[in-house]
Write an enzyme that holds these catalytic residues in place. Sequence first.
Site, mmCIF file in Angstrom:
data_model
loop_
_atom_site.group_PDB
_atom_site.id
_atom_site.type_symbol
_atom_site.label_atom_id
_atom_site.label_comp_id
_atom_site.label_asym_id
_atom_site.label_seq_id
_atom_site.Cartn_x
_atom_site.Cartn_y
_atom_site.Cartn_z
ATOM 1 C CG HIS A 225 -1.994 0.992 1.196
ATOM 2 N ND1 HIS A 225 -1.971 2.087 2.012
ATOM 3 C CD2 HIS A 225 -3.119 1.088 0.436
ATOM 4 C CE1 HIS A 225 -3.042 2.826 1.773
ATOM 5 N NE2 HIS A 225 -3.764 2.243 0.828
ATOM 6 C CG ASP A 226 3.478 2.519 3.335
ATOM 7 O OD1 ASP A 226 2.358 3.020 3.526
ATOM 8 O OD2 ASP A 226 4.270 2.243 4.258
#
Length: 164
Positions: A92-93
Amino acid sequence: MRRRFITGLSSAAVALAATAAMAAPANAAPADKLQVMSSWSQTSASSQQAFLNARAHQGDWSAYGFDWSTDKCSSSPDNPFGFPFENSCIRHDFNYRNYKAVGKFDANKARIDSAFYEDLKRVCNGYSGAQKTACSGLAWTYYQAVSKLGVAPADTGAQVDQAA
């Protein structure tokens, strides 16, 4: 006289090299950068696995200039109650940072957040009974947090400024 000639020649060579370096075109990322990013930000298990494999071999992707940095699950636990959410947060990052860097974050945020939720649900599918229920509840909570509050790290200051 000879020393002055050599010094002058050395200075000229340094200046010529510096000029050539500045005139050389910058190495642009490969044309398929967005396509690669898209393949790593889908909701499928195969997309997640492809990302994790690429992350394990980051050097193979150096020409793309990807930002592999991560704070994992930010201020939330990476493995709440022992449920291993860390890899989901890492992917996600990566997607938040890299889509923001190419100016395509807003158009892709919903899919990135959905992929995150699917990753978390795959973690929870490894459990049963009350553990699966607890994991699924946490997955929903993590998803809601990024869906409603998630911003790219560079936007944090902008969000605060806009709220004031």
